[in-house]
Design an enzyme around this catalytic site. Sequence first.
Site, short mmCIF file in Angstrom:
data_model
loop_
_atom_site.label_atom_id
_atom_site.label_comp_id
_atom_site.label_asym_id
_atom_site.label_seq_id
_atom_site.Cartn_x
_atom_site.Cartn_y
_atom_site.Cartn_z
N GLU A 90 3.58 10.71 17.22
CA GLU A 90 3.76 9.14 16.32
C GLU A 90 2.27 8.88 16.15
O GLU A 90 1.39 9.38 16.15
CB GLU A 90 3.97 8.57 17.48
N CYS A 105 -2.35 4.75 11.47
CA CYS A 105 -2.87 5.11 13.27
C CYS A 105 -1.68 6.58 13.70
O CYS A 105 -0.45 6.68 13.15
CB CYS A 105 -2.02 3.97 14.26
N CYS A 112 -0.48 12.98 26.24
CA CYS A 112 -2.38 12.41 26.84
C CYS A 112 -1.94 12.54 28.41
O CYS A 112 -1.45 12.27 29.17
CB CYS A 112 -2.55 10.49 26.83
N CYS A 116 -3.87 5.92 31.81
CA CYS A 116 -4.30 4.90 32.58
C CYS A 116 -3.10 3.79 32.18
O CYS A 116 -1.98 4.58 31.91
CB CYS A 116 -4.71 4.19 30.81
N CYS A 119 -0.54 2.44 29.73
CA CYS A 119 0.28 3.33 28.50
C CYS A 119 1.13 3.89 28.96
O CYS A 119 1.48 5.01 29.71
CB CYS A 119 -1.65 3.97 27.99
N GLY A 162 -2.72 9.84 22.91
CA GLY A 162 -4.33 11.38 23.46
C GLY A 162 -5.23 10.75 23.09
O GLY A 162 -5.68 9.56 23.24
N GLU A 163 -6.39 11.83 24.15
CA GLU A 163 -7.99 11.21 23.92
C GLU A 163 -8.15 11.68 22.41
O GLU A 163 -9.06 13.07 23.26
CB GLU A 163 -8.55 11.28 25.76
N SER A 194 -11.10 5.94 18.95
CA SER A 194 -10.39 5.28 19.97
C SER A 194 -10.95 5.67 21.08
O SER A 194 -10.23 7.41 21.29
CB SER A 194 -9.78 4.92 19.64
N LEU A 218 -11.77 -0.48 27.01
CA LEU A 218 -12.93 -1.12 27.90
C LEU A 218 -11.54 -1.56 28.88
O LEU A 218 -12.20 -1.05 29.98
CB LEU A 218 -14.18 -1.79 28.26
N HIS A 219 -11.32 -2.61 28.26
CA HIS A 219 -10.17 -3.46 29.31
C HIS A 219 -10.52 -4.03 30.99
O HIS A 219 -9.81 -4.68 31.18
CB HIS A 219 -9.07 -1.91 30.21
N ASN A 293 1.87 -4.58 25.44
CA ASN A 293 3.51 -4.02 25.17
C ASN A 293 3.16 -3.70 26.54
O ASN A 293 3.29 -2.84 26.83
CB ASN A 293 2.81 -3.34 24.63
N CYS A 340 2.33 1.46 20.51
CA CYS A 340 1.35 2.30 22.03
C CYS A 340 2.28 3.18 22.45
O CYS A 340 2.49 2.89 24.28
CB CYS A 340 0.53 1.15 22.62
N1 SAH Z 1 -7.05 7.25 24.37
C1 SAH Z 1 -8.23 6.87 23.35
C2 SAH Z 1 -6.55 6.19 21.66
C3 SAH Z 1 -4.72 6.11 22.14
S1 SAH Z 1 -4.77 4.30 23.12
C4 SAH Z 1 -8.25 5.24 23.99
O1 SAH Z 1 -7.68 5.10 25.50
O2 SAH Z 1 -8.41 4.38 23.10
C5 SAH Z 1 -5.87 3.95 21.81
C6 SAH Z 1 -5.60 1.83 22.48
O3 SAH Z 1 -4.23 1.45 22.87
C7 SAH Z 1 -5.53 1.61 23.63
O4 SAH Z 1 -7.10 0.33 23.64
C8 SAH Z 1 -4.93 2.04 24.72
O5 SAH Z 1 -5.52 1.02 25.92
C9 SAH Z 1 -4.20 0.25 23.85
N2 SAH Z 1 -2.58 0.75 24.92
C10 SAH Z 1 -1.74 1.33 25.23
N3 SAH Z 1 -1.34 0.82 25.76
C11 SAH Z 1 -1.01 -0.34 25.39
C12 SAH Z 1 0.19 -1.12 25.88
N4 SAH Z 1 0.92 -0.97 26.60
N5 SAH Z 1 -0.48 -2.57 25.11
C13 SAH Z 1 -1.57 -2.91 24.43
N6 SAH Z 1 -2.66 -1.34 24.32
C14 SAH Z 1 -2.39 -0.51 24.99
#
Ligand code: SAH
Length: 352
Positions: A90, A105, A112, A116, A119, A162-163, A194, A218-219, A293, A340
Amino acid sequence: MPALTDYNLSSLEAQLSGWDIRASHARRLLGAFYRNTGEIDLDSLELGKMLRAKFNGDLKVRQSRILTQSAADDGTIKLLIGFDAGGSVESVYMPAYRADRAAGCISSQIGCAMGCDFCASTKNGVERNLSAGEIVEQFLHLSLLARRDNRRIASLVFMGMGEPMLNLDNVVAAIDRIAHPMMGNLGWKAITVSTVGIVSGIERLAQEKLKVSLALSLHAPDDETRAKIVPTNRKWRVAEIMNAAKEYARVTDTISTIEYCLLAGVNDSDEQAHLLADLMEGFRAHVNLIPYNAIGAGLSGATYEKPSQHRVESFAQILRGRNVITHFRRTRGDDVSAACGQLKQQLIQLGA
Ligand code: SAH
């Protein structure tokens, strides 16, 4: 068969020389290719017979196509881009407030591996890394949408699937092409990588001297909470990650973003806001609060919810009260699941 996006100037020059074709054609060809946002008419370029003939089986113009395109009410367009080498990712186009600009984006991997829990992109694991050329292709698709909208891509974030730090060679090579004045011509400052917090990758990117901005997902400000939602925290702890990000900002002289996806009852307490503010001391970075989301159950089986508006505001107020620059990320394109990893997930569920 390689495509034009697989080359930078020197590798295309070397390729042409290897074919006994004048290397100087490389500059003209790549210049025209990027000036026209990847849409070129080979016959109008006066390439010479030998180079023109290479496009019949040795070299191709593009290596991807748009599989689906969905536009949201707010102008956001989500693309699912399919690659000749197989697989799809995407990319998202977002018109900016300024009438002549848009943000993009893009993805760095198909799927990935980070796991997480909130995600969607990670639900099926990682399929493969994207090549540098495949990353550049996404930028070109978005740039073409922008051109048709009388805008230009003014900022680009690696926040798709992806990372990026686990595909860093290709990400760096792609950024080189996207930023090159004769190619993508987007300044380093307009590009943000990111990461979930791969310390070795952050350190390496700092050495590349690309001076792109860093966003750190970070989260959670404490290891116990973070390890529950971000599995890589078992390897790299919060303190280590924050040190690496601070060092990155220092070496590259850039301002970073701390991404923080608020999850009700998990990471949204006043105490956690204070802990986050503690971590931000002496760090040239902003906090970006991201509305969650909903993606259904995560890999652990847990389901998450957005906090109430009152909770979100209280969290932000604590940060601002402690002089942390705090933004809310606007949710873009949620009526077309542009947020996302959702579109791809829908297609997988449909068996597409
Ligand atoms: N792997 C990288 C880049 C992809 S994620 C990273 O972790 O930064 C990009 C952003 O989208 C991250 O901050 C991630 O935490 C956020 N994200 C992923 N799933 C999400 C969701 N369901 N709702 C809101 N943000 C989300």
